[in-house]
Enzyme design. Structure first.
Site, PDB file in Angstrom:
ATOM      1  N   ASP A 285       0.865  -1.163   0.000  1.00 14.19           N
ATOM      2  CA  ASP A 285       0.000   0.000   0.000  1.00 14.19           C
ATOM      3  C   ASP A 285       0.917   1.234   0.000  1.00 14.19           C
ATOM      4  O   ASP A 285       2.142   1.127   0.129  1.00 14.19           O
ATOM      5  CB  ASP A 285      -0.943  -0.030   1.221  1.00 14.19           C
ATOM      6  CG  ASP A 285      -2.167   0.838   0.992  1.00 14.19           C
ATOM      7  OD1 ASP A 285      -3.199   0.597   1.635  1.00 14.19           O
ATOM      8  OD2 ASP A 285      -2.103   1.777   0.145  1.00 14.19           O
TER       9      ASP A 285
HETATM   10  C1  GLC Z   1      -4.309   4.346  -0.137  1.00 11.38           C
HETATM   11  C2  GLC Z   1      -5.175   3.174   0.223  1.00 11.38           C
HETATM   12  C3  GLC Z   1      -5.222   2.119  -0.835  1.00 11.38           C
HETATM   13  C4  GLC Z   1      -5.097   2.774  -2.197  1.00 11.38           C
HETATM   14  C5  GLC Z   1      -3.699   3.355  -2.300  1.00 11.38           C
HETATM   15  C6  GLC Z   1      -3.486   4.100  -3.630  1.00 11.38           C
HETATM   16  O1  GLC Z   1      -3.645   4.807   1.008  1.00 11.38           O
HETATM   17  O2  GLC Z   1      -4.956   2.521   1.464  1.00 11.38           O
HETATM   18  O3  GLC Z   1      -6.453   1.403  -0.678  1.00 11.38           O
HETATM   19  O4  GLC Z   1      -5.309   1.833  -3.219  1.00 11.38           O
HETATM   20  O5  GLC Z   1      -3.403   4.218  -1.214  1.00 11.38           O
HETATM   21  O6  GLC Z   1      -4.294   5.223  -3.674  1.00 11.38           O
END
Ligand code: GLC
Length: 755
Positions: A285
């Site tokens: 993430d």
């Molecule tokens: C965010 C989220 C994740 C998302 C990623 C890209 O913090 O936790 O679900 O896909 O970053 O935006």
């Protein structure tokens, strides 16, 4: 006609002709692709391999990213959706980098791209996986037309806590419902899978247990023991990976039992790769690798990179730790280059499967043609209509009879809020395309009814004076009915937006009470990203329709439900607690040794000087009792349904057998309607304590007024398997109960045994 369009037509024709199951399992990449991967890998420098593992958020223009792309220092870019910019970035990668490896463009396409569908919690409330799959397919068609070939969806986090803002993004509290909706989304996103130019790689996230954040506070630690991990949290991921063939997976922010998911070798290697045979790609993430420093699990960026890649991560989203440290880690022998090679293989395989080496470009001029089509908007409308849950309808206040209404007061902060009704994680949906409830009411029924609009509150948190409230009462008294649109703005749910108090914010409750004082029928529509605690408001409303942020077409769907063109059929994907203090509150809880009977003494019943005793005490709350406000699976209709006790085709079954359950369902009202028949099972005694009920199947059934249908469901006994006292996944013999009902808290059961 370009490749993409010819493929869409061709595939559609084939699917219709062949009656395919819309297979989304990736066509197993063939040996040729593997040879291509090995050939390419053998030519790559260490720096180029490391570059592929690096994912960066767009700087905004291709020019700004020219050098980092041309030098092969980035393998994926997220948050770029302009097709001309994406083409330009791809051109730099393909024509200027040494090996011409294309980029993969990722985006959070969570519940639609341009055409916005209800938030995933609302999609789950439809209990209609075919419709959800269609919505995901539409999202893929719209997004891939712009060059986005990877979505960070479905989110599979079991969410038992409405305080957690990301419950909005989930399919709710139930493992089976998350499995069904998650696999439907994967199938929809990936379409024909490898080789389909409209395939958008799905991403099973957040792996794993993120929704169990202590206290419902985002990013907080979780403490899920191994057996609960297996029985509750992992099954949706296994189904999306093994059954639906999700091409990617994302690690979660949380540490579980002290181990951050991004550095959890057991999950990322033992379970995901060795046990499930996952051959896709694992991405972190956003900065979750780097956040292992804050967790106190890594000394610094270099240590974080080492732990992440050695645990099984392939691509680093925005921590930069891979790009900055892998060369040194490999030189020092702390990371084996073979692990890096495997990571690069997984990345290249994804790009080959998506056909990016054959054609990384899109017809930028045609990108918008794929968006907001009539078919897309019709699917969004149907999803919004099926996702709405009728929670209260005293004296059949709904549906409204347009012939008996001249003036209707429309009030509340969500009546005409085009951006807010799109809900959380709406990056690319455009409020200019939203049809709000006010607009839809006036458009459809405005020729017969004067809709008097009085927002009364600028936002859900606005405070109203007594004079302002009195004015609403007076205005309402001049009308024949009042529609109050309350709830929360999109920003009040979603990532990092958690609430300790789930009551309606601001003066919304006062506004509903002011409407009630007019003596006119009061219908409340709540648009929200989560269950809210509305017990204190129920007495001031005749009817309550709950719409989990319904998206672009929410207005027409709600208007048509209010006036009876559509009968509400949504069912709750998450329990509604009486108060936040009841949380965690989910239907598939354990019985405990002292289950509440419902006859417990409540706060107001306690007499002065009541004697202390522990005898006869049970598991409940003095102030709220034990029961939720509305149970999982609950939802009213404009008709009434009567269920028979379930019939089973046998009294006992072998572990490899199939249970054939059936019930009759009578529409005892005067309106045609659809009902979601839910099949629950309880394992009465286990080698470990078992949930009091578990959803194992459901069917959405249309029943004409006054008619009776027979609903038959086949349930393989294998679906009763669970991880037992010995941590073996098995079906244990013994007594079971089976319900077929309209929610998790009603209906009669049949008994059967597994031999
Ligand atoms: C965010 C989220 C994740 C998302 C990623 C890209 O913090 O936790 O679900 O896909 O970053 O935006």
């Amino acid at each position: 006609m370009n490749l993409r369009r010819s493929f869409i037509l061709g595939t559609t024709a084939l699917l219709i002709l062949a009656g395919c199951q819309g297979t989304t399992r990736n066509a197993r990449y063939d040996a040729r692709t593997e040879r291509e991967i090995e050939r390419l890998l053998s030519q790559m420098t260490l720096a180029e391999k490391i570059g592929q593992t690096n994912q960066l958020s767009s700087y905004g223009t291709a020019e700004a990213m020219h050098d980092v792309i041309a030098e092969g220092k980035v393998g994926s870019i997220l948050n770029e959706v302009d097709p001309y910019t994406i083409n330009a970035m791809q051109r730099i990668a393909v024509e200027e980098s040494r090996l011409g490896i294309p980029l993969i463009i990722g985006r959070d396409v969570i519940h639609g791209f341009r055409t916005v569908f209800p938030i995933p919690l609302g999609l789950a409330a439809t209990f209609d996986p075919e419709l959800v799959e269609q919505g995901a397919r539409i999202a893929a068609l719209e997004a891939t037309a712009s060059g986005v070939r990877w979505t960070f969806s479905p989110m599979l986090d079991i969410s038992r806590d409405a305080r957690w803002g990301r419950i909005a993004e989930s399919s709710g509290e139930d493992t089976y419902l998350n499995k069904v909706m998650g696999t439907a989304m994967v199938r929809g996103y990936q379409g024909g899978g490898a080789g389909d130019p409209t395939c958008m790689a799905a991403c099973a996230k957040h792996f794993v247990g993120y929704g169990a954040a202590e206290g419902g506070r985002d990013y907080n630690s979780t403490n899920i023991p191994p057996r609960q991990m297996r029985n509750v949290y992992l099954p949706p991921f296994e189904a999306c990976i093994v059954d639906a063939g999700a091409m990617t997976l994302m690690t979660s922010f949380n540490d579980n039992d002290g181990i951050p998911a991004t550095g959890n070798t057991h999950l990322l290697t033992d379970v995901l790769r060795k046990e499930w045979g996952f051959d896709g790609m694992v991405v972190t993430d956003w900065n979750s690798a780097g956040e292992m420093i804050a967790h106190g699990f890594a000394d610094d960026g270099k240590d974080a990179a080492r732990k992440a890649i050695n645990a099984g991560v392939d691509m680093d989203m925005m921590s930069h730790t891979f790009g900055l440290n892998l060369e040194e880690l490999i030189a020092e022998g702390k990371v084996d280059e073979g692990r890096l090679d495997d990571a690069v293989r997984n990345i290249l395989r994804l790009k080959f499967r998506l056909g990016l080496f054959d054609d990384p470009y899109v017809d930028a001029d045609a990108a918008r043609d794929a968006c907001y089509t009539e078919e897309n908007l019709a699917a969004a409308y149907r999803s919004a209509a099926e996702s709405a849950v009728l929670l209260r309808n005293e004296n059949n206040t709904l549906p409204l009879d347009a012939s008996k209404l001249r003036r209707v007061l429309v009030t509340g902060p969500l009546a005409d809020a085009p951006y807010e009704q799109l809900g959380t994680w709406t990056f690319d949906g455009e409020a200019s395309h939203t049809v709000t409830p006010l607009a839809a009411l006036r458009e459809t029924y405005g020729d017969r009814i004067a809709f008097v609009f009085e927002p009364a509150m600028a936002t859900s948190r606005s405070r109203m004076s007594a004079a302002q409230l009195a004015a609403v009462t007076a205005k309402a008294a001049q009308c024949d009915a009042v529609l109050v649109f309350a709830g929360e703005e999109a920003i009040l749910s979603g990532e990092a937006h958690c609430l300790a108090d789930l009551n309606l914010q601001g003066s919304q409750s006062d506004l509903i009470a002011a409407a009630r004082r007019s003596g006119r029928p009061v219908v409340t529509v709540i648009m929200a990203g989560r269950p809210l605690t509305v017990k204190r408001d129920l007495g001031n409303m005749d009817a309550l329709l709950y719409s989990f942020h319904p998206g672009t077409m929410g207005g027409p769907a709600i208007a048509d439900i209010l006036f009876g063109k559509v009968s509400p059929s949504g069912k709750l994907p998450a329990t509604f607690p009486v108060a936040a203090g009841q949380i965690p509150m989910h239907y598939n809880r354990n019985m405990t040794g002292r289950p509440a009977s419902g006859t417990e003494v409540l706060l107001d019943d306690i007499v002065p000087g009541a004697g202390q005793t522990s005898l006869g005490c049970s598991s409940y709350m003095l102030d709220t009792g034990f029961a939720p406000l509305f149970p999982f699976g609950y939802g009213l209709s404009y008709t009434t349904f009567e269920y028979s006790r379930p019939e089973l085709d046998a009294e006992s079954y072998s572990a490899d057998g199939t249970i054939r359950a059936a019930c009759t369902l009578r529409n005892s009202g005067s309106r045609d309607a659809e009902e979601v028949v839910q099949l629950y099972v309880r394992d009465m005694v286990g080698s470990v304590t078992r949930p009091i009920k578990e959803l194992k199947a459901f069917r959405r059934v249309a029943v004409p007024a006054g008619e009776t249908v027979r609903v038959e469901i086949e349930l393989p006994v294998a679906e009763l398997a669970f991880w037992n006292i010995d941590m073996e996944r098995t079906v244990e013999p013994g007594e079971f109960r089976l319900w077929m009902a309209g929610d998790s808290d009603s209906g009669e059961y049949a008994t059967f045994h597994v031999k």
